[in-house]
Design a protein around this motif. Structure first.
Motif, mmCIF file in Angstrom:
data_model
loop_
_atom_site.group_PDB
_atom_site.id
_atom_site.type_symbol
_atom_site.label_atom_id
_atom_site.label_comp_id
_atom_site.label_asym_id
_atom_site.label_seq_id
_atom_site.Cartn_x
_atom_site.Cartn_y
_atom_site.Cartn_z
ATOM 1 N N TRP A 28 -5.073 -7.949 -3.049
ATOM 2 C CA TRP A 28 -5.143 -6.499 -2.925
ATOM 3 C C TRP A 28 -6.431 -6.116 -2.250
ATOM 4 N N GLN A 29 -6.332 -5.122 -1.357
ATOM 5 C CA GLN A 29 -7.405 -4.881 -0.432
ATOM 6 C C GLN A 29 -8.464 -3.909 -0.901
ATOM 7 N N MET A 30 -8.377 -3.325 -2.072
ATOM 8 C CA MET A 30 -9.400 -2.381 -2.480
ATOM 9 C C MET A 30 -9.860 -2.605 -3.917
ATOM 10 N N TYR A 31 -9.688 -3.772 -4.462
ATOM 11 C CA TYR A 31 -10.073 -4.029 -5.840
ATOM 12 C C TYR A 31 -11.446 -4.666 -5.865
ATOM 13 N N GLY A 56 0.816 -1.206 0.000
ATOM 14 C CA GLY A 56 0.000 0.000 0.000
ATOM 15 C C GLY A 56 0.849 1.254 0.000
ATOM 16 N N SER A 57 0.195 2.381 -0.189
ATOM 17 C CA SER A 57 0.868 3.669 -0.141
ATOM 18 C C SER A 57 1.221 4.010 1.296
ATOM 19 N N THR A 94 -0.968 -2.184 -10.880
ATOM 20 C CA THR A 94 -0.067 -1.312 -11.618
ATOM 21 C C THR A 94 0.352 -0.087 -10.813
ATOM 22 N N GLY A 95 -0.538 0.441 -9.979
ATOM 23 C CA GLY A 95 -0.223 1.640 -9.220
ATOM 24 C C GLY A 95 -0.969 1.722 -7.918
ATOM 25 N N LEU A 96 -0.571 2.694 -7.082
ATOM 26 C CA LEU A 96 -1.226 2.987 -5.816
ATOM 27 C C LEU A 96 -1.481 4.485 -5.759
ATOM 28 N N VAL A 97 -2.670 4.894 -5.347
ATOM 29 C CA VAL A 97 -2.964 6.320 -5.222
ATOM 30 C C VAL A 97 -1.965 6.952 -4.271
ATOM 31 N N ALA A 126 -5.048 3.232 -2.532
ATOM 32 C CA ALA A 126 -5.954 2.407 -3.332
ATOM 33 C C ALA A 126 -5.262 1.921 -4.598
ATOM 34 N N PRO A 127 -5.664 0.753 -5.113
ATOM 35 C CA PRO A 127 -4.980 0.168 -6.260
ATOM 36 C C PRO A 127 -5.449 0.731 -7.595
#
Length: 245
Positions: free
Chosen positions: A222-225, A13-14, A169-172, A160-161
């Protein structure tokens, strides 16, 4: 991230999303899209350890990435809790991706969404993004947004993913406002940090006296997908997404 170390998974995570938090302050919610964990499929796990990138710099959010080691493993049932691949190569500008989170619906609001929401965003070329935002992108950042500013991540979505082609691919990470025209958001570039993620997981395996394999990186929870219904929830959820300046 899910590792093979007994008693521990490692979501990524970020760091901005968990800044100033301790493991006791964070819970991970899997198997549900409701922040209240009201579904019968919901599973909650406590966090045993936060693994911060050694070169994280809070003043400008360089290396804004961390791993969370869970106290107890998650069970991948393929229905409510599934896995997602980690991107190996840089994503191509113009690629359509999905970002999901419980952030507010628009800038200035303070109450997070009760249900996981998602929007489609487009990867923006680095030179165009730098021009639009008036800042230089850090190494390890990528840019995504909507040309008209009608879709974006916002306050409460940090960490968030960003998922492109079924790959994490990325994290906010950071940005200027929410949903502004020609103001794309900045995301942690997972492909850039792949070797760091691998190394940290291997270190955890050494501590646990288990043999690490590179294939661990192919099985990421992943925790927010939304499609896989896996989520990270903080007590007194208060993530922010804003320009650090």
């Amino acid at each position: 991230m899910v590792g093979l170390c007994e008693g521990g998974n490692e979501p990524v995570g970020s760091l901005k999303a968990i800044c100033n938090e301790t493991p006791a302050d964070i819970e991970l919610l899997a198997g549900d899209v409701y922040l209240s964990a009201s579904s019968s499929s919901a599973v909650i796990r406590k966090v045993a350890e936060i693994l911060v990138h050694q070169q994280f710099r809070a003043m400008d959010y360089r290396n804004d990435v961390a791993l969370l080691r869970l106290s107890n493993s998650l069970v991948m049932d393929g229905v409510y809790i599934s896995a997602i691949k980690v991107r190996r190569e840089p994503v191509t500008p113009g690629t359509i991706c999905v970002v999901a989170g419980w952030g507010v619906d628009k800038e200035g609001e303070t109450v997070p969404s009760a249900i996981l929401r998602f929007v489609n965003l487009q990867i923006v070329a680095r030179h165009s993004c730098s021009s639009d935002l008036g800042v230089e992108l850090h190494i390890g950042e990528l840019c995504a947004g909507s040309p008209d500013g009608d879709a974006d991540s916002c306050q409460g979505d940090s960490g968030a993913p960003l998922v492109c082609g079924g790959q994490l691919t990325g994290l906010v990470s950071r940005g200027e406002g929410c949903g502004l025209k020609n103001k794309p958001g900045l995301y942690v570039d997972i492909a850039h940090y792949r070797s760091w993620i691998q190394g940290e997981i291997q270190n955890i395996h050494r501590v646990c006296k288990r043999s690490p394999t590179f294939s661990n990186l192919q099985h990421i929870t992943w925790q927010m997908y939304q499609d896989a219904s896996r989520v990270m929830r903080k007590k007194n959820y208060s993530g922010v997404w804003r320009d650090p300046n």
